[in-house]
Design a protein around this motif. Structure first.
Motif, mmCIF file in Angstrom:
data_model
loop_
_atom_site.group_PDB
_atom_site.id
_atom_site.type_symbol
_atom_site.label_atom_id
_atom_site.label_comp_id
_atom_site.label_asym_id
_atom_site.label_seq_id
_atom_site.Cartn_x
_atom_site.Cartn_y
_atom_site.Cartn_z
ATOM 1 N N GLY A 194 0.854 -1.232 0.115
ATOM 2 C CA GLY A 194 0.048 0.075 0.347
ATOM 3 C C GLY A 194 0.817 1.213 -0.026
ATOM 4 O O GLY A 194 0.514 2.367 -0.736
ATOM 5 N N ALA A 195 1.902 1.131 0.765
ATOM 6 C CA ALA A 195 3.090 2.388 0.884
ATOM 7 C C ALA A 195 3.499 2.600 -0.509
ATOM 8 O O ALA A 195 3.751 3.800 -0.884
ATOM 9 C CB ALA A 195 3.954 2.298 1.888
ATOM 10 N N LEU A 196 3.968 1.274 -1.110
ATOM 11 C CA LEU A 196 4.513 1.403 -2.555
ATOM 12 C C LEU A 196 3.521 1.973 -3.237
ATOM 13 O O LEU A 196 4.072 2.749 -4.365
ATOM 14 C CB LEU A 196 5.002 0.198 -2.874
ATOM 15 C CG LEU A 196 5.694 0.096 -4.473
ATOM 16 C CD1 LEU A 196 7.047 0.850 -4.196
ATOM 17 C CD2 LEU A 196 6.210 -1.401 -4.572
ATOM 18 N N ALA A 197 2.181 1.751 -3.516
ATOM 19 C CA ALA A 197 1.182 2.111 -4.317
ATOM 20 C C ALA A 197 1.027 3.768 -4.114
ATOM 21 O O ALA A 197 0.952 4.522 -5.084
ATOM 22 C CB ALA A 197 -0.043 1.389 -4.033
ATOM 23 N N LEU A 198 1.239 4.273 -2.926
ATOM 24 C CA LEU A 198 1.059 5.738 -2.667
ATOM 25 C C LEU A 198 2.269 6.488 -3.325
ATOM 26 O O LEU A 198 1.978 7.458 -3.998
ATOM 27 C CB LEU A 198 0.814 5.897 -1.378
ATOM 28 C CG LEU A 198 -0.477 5.772 -0.661
ATOM 29 C CD1 LEU A 198 -0.332 6.011 0.903
ATOM 30 C CD2 LEU A 198 -1.505 6.664 -1.089
ATOM 31 N N VAL A 199 3.497 5.917 -3.254
ATOM 32 C CA VAL A 199 4.663 6.535 -3.631
ATOM 33 C C VAL A 199 4.444 6.626 -5.298
ATOM 34 O O VAL A 199 4.766 7.343 -5.980
ATOM 35 C CB VAL A 199 5.647 5.876 -3.280
ATOM 36 C CG1 VAL A 199 7.084 6.208 -4.190
ATOM 37 C CG2 VAL A 199 6.015 6.105 -1.637
ATOM 38 N N LEU A 200 4.188 5.245 -5.741
ATOM 39 C CA LEU A 200 3.843 5.172 -7.194
ATOM 40 C C LEU A 200 2.963 6.078 -7.896
ATOM 41 O O LEU A 200 2.865 6.618 -8.885
ATOM 42 C CB LEU A 200 3.496 3.807 -7.678
ATOM 43 C CG LEU A 200 4.603 2.889 -7.508
ATOM 44 C CD1 LEU A 200 4.254 1.431 -7.821
ATOM 45 C CD2 LEU A 200 5.960 3.139 -8.388
ATOM 46 N N GLY A 201 1.712 6.483 -7.148
ATOM 47 C CA GLY A 201 0.692 7.376 -7.338
ATOM 48 C C GLY A 201 1.223 8.623 -7.602
ATOM 49 O O GLY A 201 0.999 9.338 -8.438
ATOM 50 N N ALA A 202 1.973 9.013 -6.206
ATOM 51 C CA ALA A 202 2.591 10.401 -6.367
ATOM 52 C C ALA A 202 3.552 10.683 -7.650
ATOM 53 O O ALA A 202 3.607 11.905 -8.068
ATOM 54 C CB ALA A 202 3.372 10.617 -4.856
ATOM 55 N N GLY A 203 4.376 9.695 -7.475
ATOM 56 C CA GLY A 203 5.189 9.589 -8.836
ATOM 57 C C GLY A 203 4.503 9.705 -10.393
ATOM 58 O O GLY A 203 4.868 10.630 -11.137
ATOM 59 N N LEU A 204 3.505 8.982 -10.393
ATOM 60 C CA LEU A 204 2.685 9.250 -11.688
ATOM 61 C C LEU A 204 2.040 10.552 -11.812
ATOM 62 O O LEU A 204 1.913 11.100 -12.941
ATOM 63 C CB LEU A 204 1.339 8.104 -11.571
ATOM 64 C CG LEU A 204 0.655 7.846 -12.924
ATOM 65 C CD1 LEU A 204 1.496 7.612 -14.142
ATOM 66 C CD2 LEU A 204 -0.369 7.131 -12.712
ATOM 67 N N GLY B 40 3.176 13.277 -10.463
ATOM 68 C CA GLY B 40 4.145 14.170 -10.697
ATOM 69 C C GLY B 40 4.637 14.047 -12.151
ATOM 70 O O GLY B 40 5.199 15.239 -12.853
ATOM 71 N N GLY B 41 4.873 12.892 -12.668
ATOM 72 C CA GLY B 41 5.141 12.667 -14.137
ATOM 73 C C GLY B 41 4.208 13.200 -14.985
ATOM 74 O O GLY B 41 4.654 13.886 -15.949
ATOM 75 N N GLY C 113 3.148 17.392 -18.955
ATOM 76 C CA GLY C 113 2.392 18.223 -19.739
ATOM 77 C C GLY C 113 1.341 17.745 -20.642
ATOM 78 O O GLY C 113 0.691 18.257 -21.703
ATOM 79 N N ILE C 114 0.919 16.270 -20.458
ATOM 80 C CA ILE C 114 0.286 15.647 -21.377
ATOM 81 C C ILE C 114 -1.203 16.004 -21.133
ATOM 82 O O ILE C 114 -1.789 16.161 -22.267
ATOM 83 C CB ILE C 114 0.423 14.053 -21.022
ATOM 84 C CG1 ILE C 114 1.775 13.680 -21.397
ATOM 85 C CG2 ILE C 114 -0.499 13.099 -21.840
ATOM 86 C CD1 ILE C 114 2.170 12.359 -21.024
#
Length: 93
Positions: free
Chosen positions: A37-47, A49-50, A55-56
């Motif tokens: 779950g923590a990894l999913a939150l970090v990946l969500g924040a990265g997604l 931010g990306g 600017g897509i």
């Protein structure tokens, strides 16, 4: 993004404090599902931010994604700092 952070600083501060409170109460993730779950939150924040950096997404949706990236990152920083401080003191097994 700087203008957005300037306008949203109260929400950023609240997100940081909320994350610190949750991190202090919960501590670092110890079980497998909690770590996923923590990894999913970090990946969500990265997604978020990306997507904001690339600017897509145009228009109002881009503003929502930038807000989500900023607030989720502030929450995670607060949670990790508080949980790490609690772990470093040795009060959690």
């Amino acid at each position: 993004m700087i203008l957005l952070a300037t306008m949203l600083w109260p929400a950023l501060a609240a997100s940081l404090l909320l994350g610190a409170g949750i991190g202090w109460l919960a501590g670092l993730p110890r079980t497998g599902p909690a770590r996923w779950g923590a990894l999913a939150l970090v990946l969500g924040a990265g997604l978020c931010g990306g997507l904001a950096a690339a600017g897509i997404v145009p228009g109002r949706a881009a503003a929502w994604i930038e807000c989500a990236a900023l607030l989720l990152a502030a929450y995670l920083v607060g949670a990790v700092l508080a949980a790490g401080a609690l772990q470093g003191r040795g009060t959690r097994p």
